[in-house]
Design a protein around this motif. Structure first.
Motif, PDB file in Angstrom:
ATOM      1  N   LEU A  17       0.758  -1.085   0.163  1.00  0.00           N
ATOM      2  CA  LEU A  17      -0.112   0.054  -0.056  1.00  0.00           C
ATOM      3  C   LEU A  17       1.040   1.293   0.079  1.00  0.00           C
ATOM      4  O   LEU A  17       1.763   1.345   0.795  1.00  0.00           O
ATOM      5  CB  LEU A  17      -0.895   0.137   1.325  1.00  0.00           C
ATOM      6  CG  LEU A  17      -1.704  -1.237   1.596  1.00  0.00           C
ATOM      7  CD1 LEU A  17      -2.674  -1.141   2.759  1.00  0.00           C
ATOM      8  CD2 LEU A  17      -2.783  -1.301   0.348  1.00  0.00           C
ATOM      9  N   GLY A  48       2.612   6.024   5.857  1.00  0.00           N
ATOM     10  CA  GLY A  48       2.125   4.609   5.696  1.00  0.00           C
ATOM     11  C   GLY A  48       0.916   4.620   6.882  1.00  0.00           C
ATOM     12  O   GLY A  48       0.042   3.764   6.615  1.00  0.00           O
ATOM     13  N   LEU A  82      -2.785   4.426   5.964  1.00  0.00           N
ATOM     14  CA  LEU A  82      -3.617   3.389   5.608  1.00  0.00           C
ATOM     15  C   LEU A  82      -3.566   1.964   6.434  1.00  0.00           C
ATOM     16  O   LEU A  82      -3.835   0.956   6.169  1.00  0.00           O
ATOM     17  CB  LEU A  82      -2.846   2.957   4.225  1.00  0.00           C
ATOM     18  CG  LEU A  82      -2.870   3.681   3.205  1.00  0.00           C
ATOM     19  CD1 LEU A  82      -2.124   3.457   2.028  1.00  0.00           C
ATOM     20  CD2 LEU A  82      -4.637   4.070   2.830  1.00  0.00           C
ATOM     21  N   ASP A  83      -3.190   2.396   7.811  1.00  0.00           N
ATOM     22  CA  ASP A  83      -3.097   1.249   8.726  1.00  0.00           C
ATOM     23  C   ASP A  83      -4.436   0.630   8.867  1.00  0.00           C
ATOM     24  O   ASP A  83      -4.559  -0.583   8.879  1.00  0.00           O
ATOM     25  CB  ASP A  83      -2.347   1.664   9.996  1.00  0.00           C
ATOM     26  CG  ASP A  83      -0.959   1.732  10.066  1.00  0.00           C
ATOM     27  OD1 ASP A  83      -0.350   1.151   9.277  1.00  0.00           O
ATOM     28  OD2 ASP A  83      -0.389   2.287  11.102  1.00  0.00           O
ATOM     29  N   ALA A 103      -5.166  -1.552   5.835  1.00  0.00           N
ATOM     30  CA  ALA A 103      -4.138  -2.695   6.056  1.00  0.00           C
ATOM     31  C   ALA A 103      -4.796  -3.788   6.999  1.00  0.00           C
ATOM     32  O   ALA A 103      -4.692  -4.985   6.578  1.00  0.00           O
ATOM     33  CB  ALA A 103      -2.738  -2.464   6.583  1.00  0.00           C
ATOM     34  N   THR A 143       2.386  -1.642   4.616  1.00  0.00           N
ATOM     35  CA  THR A 143       2.272  -0.357   4.467  1.00  0.00           C
ATOM     36  C   THR A 143       3.413   0.440   4.531  1.00  0.00           C
ATOM     37  O   THR A 143       4.319   0.270   5.545  1.00  0.00           O
ATOM     38  CB  THR A 143       1.156   0.117   5.525  1.00  0.00           C
ATOM     39  OG1 THR A 143       1.695   0.097   6.747  1.00  0.00           O
ATOM     40  CG2 THR A 143      -0.093  -0.271   5.530  1.00  0.00           C
TER      41      THR A 143
END
Length: 281
Positions: free
Chosen positions: A14, A22, A25-26, A29, A40
């Motif tokens: 991602l 990142g 987008l945890d 994910a 991520t």
């Protein structure tokens, strides 16, 4: 590059937008980790080892960073999902090294030069950068919001329109839903990322939005490319650029939950829809 890894299954990387942290987008994910080996990553701008001096960022350099992480982590080419500026990076990675990408899913890459009114958008984005440099971030943010969200021409009048599609049953009952509540960790992260917004507006926005993708190379590898866009953002700039990319390459445009920030604001819905989409590939 900083990264986080979770889950088991086919490799999925991602690539976030904005300054590229990142952590944005945890939550997405976490909802994908039941089916994928999910990584991520953070960009060179948002990583803890950020250089002291940053100049204008280039998609090609960021693609090389992603390639280095792929080579370090994965034995086989991963699926790469990128949104916003991260989608531009994913496109450049596919153009540079199609052999190291299983599939590139690109969510609303804001490539303004694909549009017939590109000059107008370049001028608006130049104004955003000038404001960030000379008049402060508050004015720059307002100009940026206007540049991205102001409706464009009637979509029916666009010179080329791709075929639209939705995969799975996620749209059933969707109209009655809204963005998911932000958890405390993500809310805190957004506050910290606000401190990097000047970098995004001065050094990332314009080089990425005016990037010229290698359309002939991408066309040759169009079987590895899936343009996607938010169901809530038709008419807005990033949706239009995603549609223009799909049309240029003769690909359908797949709509997913949310708007431009759908992967961040609706992680559970978005993950389910993305799983359905990837299940058809």
């Amino acid at each position: 590059m900083d990264y986080d890894r979770r889950g088991d299954g086919p490799p999925l990387l991602l690539v976030p937008g904005g300054v590229g942290h990142g952590g944005m987008l945890d939550p997405l994910a976490a909802h994908l980790a039941d089916r994928f080996d999910v990584v991520t990553m953070s960009s060179r701008v948002a990583s803890a080892k950020q250089p002291e001096t940053l100049g204008d960022q280039r998609p090609g350099d960021h693609a090389e960073d992603v390639l280095g992480l792929i080579d370090h982590l994965f034995a086989e080419p991963p699926i790469v999902f990128g949104f916003s500026s991260g989608a531009v990076t994913a496109l450049e990675l596919l153009a540079q090294r199609p052999d190291r990408v299983c599939l590139a899913v690109v969510h609303e890459p804001p490539l303004v030069n694909l549009l017939p009114d590109a000059a107008r958008h370049r001028a608006a984005l130049e104004s955003v950068r000038a404001a960030a440099r000379d008049r402060g971030l508050e004015e720059a943010r307002e100009l940026m919001t206007t540049a991205v969200t102001s409706p464009g021409p009637d979509p029916a009048r666009e010179s080329d329109l791709p075929r639209l599609q939705r995969v799975g049953a996620w749209s059933d009952g969707y109209a009655g839903t809204g963005p998911e509540p932000l958890g405390p960790e993500l809310a805190e992260l957004f506050v910290r990322l606000g401190e990097l917004q000047g970098i995004m507006l001065e050094h990332i926005m314009l080089p990425f939005t005016t990037h010229e993708p290698g359309l002939s190379v991408l066309a040759a590898h169009s079987g590895q490319l899936v343009p996607v866009a938010g169901v809530d953002s038709p008419g807005q700039l990033p949706y239009r650029t995603a549609a223009a990319l799909a049309a240029r390459l003769g690909l359908p445009l797949t709509e997913l939950p949310g708007g431009h920030l759908g992967p961040v604001e609706r992680p559970a819905q978005f993950a389910d829809a993305l799983k359905d989409l990837l299940g058809t590939r």
